[in-house]
Design an enzyme around this catalytic site. Structure first.
Site, mmCIF file in Angstrom:
data_model
loop_
_atom_site.group_PDB
_atom_site.id
_atom_site.type_symbol
_atom_site.label_atom_id
_atom_site.label_comp_id
_atom_site.label_asym_id
_atom_site.label_seq_id
_atom_site.Cartn_x
_atom_site.Cartn_y
_atom_site.Cartn_z
ATOM 1 N N GLU A 1 24.690 -7.580 -40.648
ATOM 2 C CA GLU A 1 23.771 -6.666 -39.940
ATOM 3 C C GLU A 1 24.122 -5.219 -40.284
ATOM 4 O OE1 GLU A 1 21.123 -7.481 -38.277
ATOM 5 O OE2 GLU A 1 21.437 -9.464 -37.391
ATOM 6 N N ASP B 1 18.105 -6.801 -41.505
ATOM 7 C CA ASP B 1 18.597 -8.002 -40.835
ATOM 8 C C ASP B 1 19.761 -8.569 -41.634
ATOM 9 O OD1 ASP B 1 18.725 -9.886 -38.819
ATOM 10 O OD2 ASP B 1 17.131 -11.143 -39.612
ATOM 11 N N GLY B 2 20.626 -9.261 -40.923
ATOM 12 C CA GLY B 2 21.737 -9.963 -41.536
ATOM 13 C C GLY B 2 21.723 -11.401 -41.066
ATOM 14 N N ASP C 1 14.786 -11.289 -42.411
ATOM 15 C CA ASP C 1 15.516 -12.529 -42.144
ATOM 16 C C ASP C 1 15.364 -13.494 -43.317
ATOM 17 O OD1 ASP C 1 16.964 -14.354 -40.210
ATOM 18 O OD2 ASP C 1 15.136 -15.521 -40.564
ATOM 19 N N HIS D 1 13.109 -12.942 -34.389
ATOM 20 C CA HIS D 1 12.316 -14.173 -34.382
ATOM 21 C C HIS D 1 11.203 -14.121 -33.335
ATOM 22 C CE1 HIS D 1 15.421 -15.617 -37.042
ATOM 23 N NE2 HIS D 1 16.310 -15.247 -36.144
ATOM 24 N N ASP E 1 17.330 -6.108 -35.267
ATOM 25 C CA ASP E 1 17.429 -7.016 -34.117
ATOM 26 C C ASP E 1 18.879 -7.193 -33.670
ATOM 27 O OD1 ASP E 1 18.518 -8.721 -36.022
ATOM 28 O OD2 ASP E 1 16.874 -10.164 -35.949
#
Length: 154
Positions: free
Chosen positions: A47, A9-10, A134, A124, A69
């Site tokens: 990301e 994740d970024g 995250d 999320h 994501d």
């Protein structure tokens, strides 16, 4: 070939703004986490950098299930957009250049070494490992020691 699960994740505080990435690597009950923050960057670059950094730490070619994501990353790879951009001298169409070419070039080099299956996960949405990535990305922004994203804006 070893089989590994990777979550990436970024995050960015502002876009552009300070950013970070988080990575969780899972292999045979072992876990490794990676993260780093940057002074000024974009969410898409973070990301992408999460994917790149996760693949860089693999010491040999691996079979990878990579969970992200980021529709930007997942779609560019699985729908073949990035290969089209590369073939067209990094143009998305007749007039617009692709963004983040430096990172796409590096990612494509890494993808030649590994057998990577890209899997989109909803962000999320209570995916434990995605949530952990995250958290790592956001903590990397808060913790200081931010690096320069040297190619941002080039």
């Amino acid at each position: 070939m070893k089989s590994i699960d990777i979550y990436t994740d970024g995050a960015c505080s502002g876009n552009p703004g300070p950013g970070g990435y988080g990575v969780v690597l899972l292999y045979k009950g072992n876990r490794k986490e990676l993260s780093q923050g940057y002074k000024c960057t974009t969410n898409n670059r973070m990301e992408m950098l999460a994917v790149i950094k996760s693949l860089e730490v693999l010491k040999e070619p691996c079979k990878v299930n990579l969970y992200s994501d980021s529709k930007y990353v997942i779609d560019a790879i699985t729908k073949g957009w990035v290969n089209k951009w590369k073939k067209n001298n990094w143009k998305r169409n007749k007039t617009d250049m692709a963004s983040n070419v430096d990172l796409w070039i590096h990612m494509l080099e890494l993808l030649e070494k590994h057998d990577v299956n890209f899997i989109w996960v909803k962000g999320h949405a209570d995916n434990v490992e995605n949530e952990r990535c995250d958290f790592l990305a956001r903590e990397a922004i808060k913790n200081g020691g931010l690096l320069e994203d040297e190619n941002y804006g080039n």
